[in-house]
Design a protein around this motif. Structure first.
Motif, PDB file in Angstrom:
ATOM      1  N   ASP A 275       0.834  -1.204   0.000  1.00 37.25           N
ATOM      2  CA  ASP A 275       0.000   0.000   0.000  1.00 37.25           C
ATOM      3  C   ASP A 275       0.867   1.251   0.000  1.00 37.25           C
ATOM      4  OD1 ASP A 275      -2.143  -1.682   0.117  1.00 37.25           O
ATOM      5  OD2 ASP A 275      -2.671  -1.248   2.199  1.00 37.25           O
ATOM      6  N   ASP A 284      -1.371  -0.494 -10.760  1.00 38.28           N
ATOM      7  CA  ASP A 284      -2.729  -0.898 -11.140  1.00 38.28           C
ATOM      8  C   ASP A 284      -3.066  -0.479 -12.564  1.00 38.28           C
ATOM      9  OD1 ASP A 284      -3.002  -2.025  -8.691  1.00 38.28           O
ATOM     10  OD2 ASP A 284      -4.533  -0.666  -7.943  1.00 38.28           O
ATOM     11  N   LEU A 287      -1.278  -2.776 -14.991  1.00 37.16           N
ATOM     12  CA  LEU A 287      -1.878  -4.109 -15.065  1.00 37.16           C
ATOM     13  C   LEU A 287      -3.170  -4.085 -15.866  1.00 37.16           C
ATOM     14  CD1 LEU A 287      -1.417  -5.304 -11.359  1.00 37.16           C
ATOM     15  CD2 LEU A 287      -0.130  -6.079 -13.360  1.00 37.16           C
ATOM     16  N   GLU A 312       0.506 -10.458  -4.399  1.00 40.00           N
ATOM     17  CA  GLU A 312      -0.015  -9.092  -4.506  1.00 40.00           C
ATOM     18  C   GLU A 312      -0.263  -8.713  -5.963  1.00 40.00           C
ATOM     19  OE1 GLU A 312      -1.337  -5.312  -3.179  1.00 40.00           O
ATOM     20  OE2 GLU A 312      -1.066  -7.263  -2.179  1.00 40.00           O
ATOM     21  N   VAL A 313       0.662  -9.086  -6.845  1.00 34.22           N
ATOM     22  CA  VAL A 313       0.467  -8.818  -8.272  1.00 34.22           C
ATOM     23  C   VAL A 313      -0.774  -9.537  -8.780  1.00 34.22           C
ATOM     24  CG1 VAL A 313       1.434  -9.207 -10.572  1.00 34.22           C
ATOM     25  CG2 VAL A 313       2.897  -8.348  -8.741  1.00 34.22           C
ATOM     26  N   ARG A 315      -3.363 -10.596  -7.078  1.00 33.23           N
ATOM     27  CA  ARG A 315      -4.575 -10.000  -6.490  1.00 33.23           C
ATOM     28  C   ARG A 315      -4.999  -8.754  -7.252  1.00 33.23           C
ATOM     29  NH1 ARG A 315      -6.157  -6.105  -2.942  1.00 33.23           N
ATOM     30  NH2 ARG A 315      -4.039  -5.263  -2.701  1.00 33.23           N
ATOM     31  N   ARG A 316      -4.044  -7.908  -7.557  1.00 29.80           N
ATOM     32  CA  ARG A 316      -4.366  -6.670  -8.265  1.00 29.80           C
ATOM     33  C   ARG A 316      -4.744  -6.942  -9.721  1.00 29.80           C
ATOM     34  NH1 ARG A 316      -1.803  -1.655  -5.879  1.00 29.80           N
ATOM     35  NH2 ARG A 316      -1.319  -2.236  -3.726  1.00 29.80           N
ATOM     36  N   ALA A 317      -4.048  -7.892 -10.362  1.00 28.21           N
ATOM     37  CA  ALA A 317      -4.355  -8.204 -11.760  1.00 28.21           C
ATOM     38  C   ALA A 317      -5.766  -8.745 -11.912  1.00 28.21           C
ATOM     39  CB  ALA A 317      -3.335  -9.203 -12.310  1.00 28.21           C
ATOM     40  N   LYS A 318      -6.238  -9.491 -10.927  1.00 26.45           N
ATOM     41  CA  LYS A 318      -7.565 -10.092 -11.015  1.00 26.45           C
ATOM     42  C   LYS A 318      -8.684  -9.052 -10.926  1.00 26.45           C
ATOM     43  CE  LYS A 318      -6.818 -14.208 -12.140  1.00 26.45           C
ATOM     44  NZ  LYS A 318      -5.595 -13.826 -12.879  1.00 26.45           N
ATOM     45  N   ARG A 319      -8.375  -7.866 -10.413  1.00 28.88           N
ATOM     46  CA  ARG A 319      -9.372  -6.786 -10.447  1.00 28.88           C
ATOM     47  C   ARG A 319      -9.771  -6.457 -11.882  1.00 28.88           C
ATOM     48  NH1 ARG A 319      -6.281  -2.390  -6.590  1.00 28.88           N
ATOM     49  NH2 ARG A 319      -6.565  -3.428  -4.565  1.00 28.88           N
ATOM     50  N   TYR A 320      -8.849  -6.702 -12.812  1.00 22.24           N
ATOM     51  CA  TYR A 320      -9.081  -6.362 -14.209  1.00 22.24           C
ATOM     52  C   TYR A 320      -9.217  -7.598 -15.086  1.00 22.24           C
ATOM     53  CZ  TYR A 320      -7.099  -2.277 -11.955  1.00 22.24           C
ATOM     54  OH  TYR A 320      -6.845  -1.264 -11.074  1.00 22.24           O
TER      55      TYR A 320
END
Length: 398
Positions: A275, A284, A287, A312-313, A315-320
């Motif tokens: 964070d 973000d 990605l 962490e990568v 987790r953030r990639a799955k947002r998109y």
């Protein structure tokens, strides 16, 4: 069609920096997708390379200076001033007390010290910054941050009133802390710690038990260090009147061998490292534009979801909705259970000695990237004849 690949690895400890890992992966991508746009995002987690990476990413600069290393010798090190204004300093503890700075013959976490971290913080204060960010990770110490407090002016006294020698092995003898000499500028400076919140100081998951053996501790030393850190938490809380943080088991208190607890006792805020750090890299947004995300780290196992870069990568990639390939030097228990990782692969093509693997890590990572991408492209051309039922697992591309 894979036209844009984001390469977002961590470094491989004692082998590849995050930048070197990103370059090696990019070379492997080029072999298979020569026309693809490759966006390198070498990721820092507070450990080795953090100061260099964030100084470059923010248009800041490095400040070089000598300080006390983890085994007590003087060494050349640095901290970063972030951004053109330079009103925030980043102190990377690994740059002065990291495991890579401890010779193998001297790996004794009962003796190594964070004294140099305190020296870097004082040097950062000398520049007049308003905020100091301390990056925790890749430490070679288990002294609870005692050395850092001593360098900042605190006196750690044994029952006879003598100053404690360096090292976590001495903390069981700590009787009293005299904070009168602490640098008064600390009270006027915002102090933030970028750390892994899963790392706690004491208890069954305490930092001595989890990481002590990696730093050279024997089973008996682990128990001695654990007892010393229990005493450290008690005396810190009492003598520095700590009321805002539970130093024994608060999130991040075990960061960098317990440095998190010492800095929290000074009023620092312990924050999840990603964070704090990744906002400087605009991760973000990068990605979101990817067709494929490739991440990597030295090991992929049950610890990975507990605050490691690939998790962490992913987790953030799955947002998109972006697919994620993870590469690792070693695959351990739980490698197939990292949330968000769609496929994973070890980089070793055959068994080899650790020393050889460390030397050849860049070459091995490039070759493994090429193999994995060729398998991905082959899979994309195969017809889907039947639906797969049951729980899906990430595929292991070997």
């Amino acid at each position: 069609m894979l036209s844009r690949v984001v390469v977002a690895p961590s470094g491989f400890k004692e082998s590849l920096s995050a930048q070197a890992a990103a370059d090696a992966i990019a070379d492997g991508v080029r072999r298979v997708l020569p026309d693809a746009e490759i966006d390198r995002v070498p990721l820092v987690d507070g450990g080795e390379g953090t100061a260099v990476a964030l100084a470059a990413a923010t248009g800041g600069r490095l400040v070089a200076l000598p300080a006390t290393g983890p085994v007590g010798d003087r060494l050349g090190t640095h901290f970063a001033l972030l951004g053109p204004a330079g009103d925030t300093a980043l102190v990377e503890m690994a740059a002065v007390a990291g495991l890579s700075l401890v010779p193998h013959s001297l790996r004794d976490p009962g003796a190594t010290t964070t004294y140099g971290v305190g020296e870097l913080i004082r040097a950062a204060l000398d520049t007049g910054v308003r905020r100091i960010l301390v990056g925790c990770g890749d430490s070679g110490t288990s002294d609870g941050g005692a050395g850092a407090l001593q360098a900042l002016g605190a006196r750690l006294l044994d029952p006879d009133g003598f100053e404690l020698p360096p090292g976590g092995g001495e903390l069981l003898r700590l009787h009293r802390i005299d904070p009168a000499g602490l640098d008064p500028r600390l009270a006027r400076t915002e102090l933030l710690v970028a750390c892994n919140p899963y790392n706690v100081l004491c208890g069954e998951r305490g930092v001595a038990r989890v990481f002590g053996p990696q730093k050279g501790a024997t089973p008996a030393q682990v128990e001695h260090l654990s007892a010393g850190l229990e005493n450290w938490a008690y005396v810190l809380t009492r003598d520095l009147a700590v009321t805002h943080t539970e130093l024994r088991t608060g999130p991040g208190t075990g960061a960098s061998g317990g440095l998190g607890a010492a800095l929290a006792a000074l009023g620092a805020r312990l924050l999840p490292r990603f964070d704090v750090l990744l906002g400087h890299l605009d991760l973000d947004a990068r990605l979101a534009r990817a067709d494929l995300v490739v991440t990597a780290e030295g090991a992929l196992d049950h610890q990975t979801p507990r605050g490691k870069v690939p998790a962490e990568v992913a987790r953030r990639a799955k947002r998109y909705g972006r697919p994620v390939l993870a590469l690792a030097g070693t695959l351990g228990e739980g490698a197939h259970e990292v949330p968000g990782v769609d496929a994973f692969s070890g980089i070793l093509p055959a068994p080899m000695a650790l020393a050889e693997a460390l030397v050849r890590a860049g070459e091995l990572l490039t070759d493994a990237t090429e193999r994995a991408l060729r398998m991905i492209l082959l899979g994309a051309r195969l017809p889907a004849h039947a639906e797969v039922s049951g729980t899906q697992r990430p595929s292991s591309v070997r």
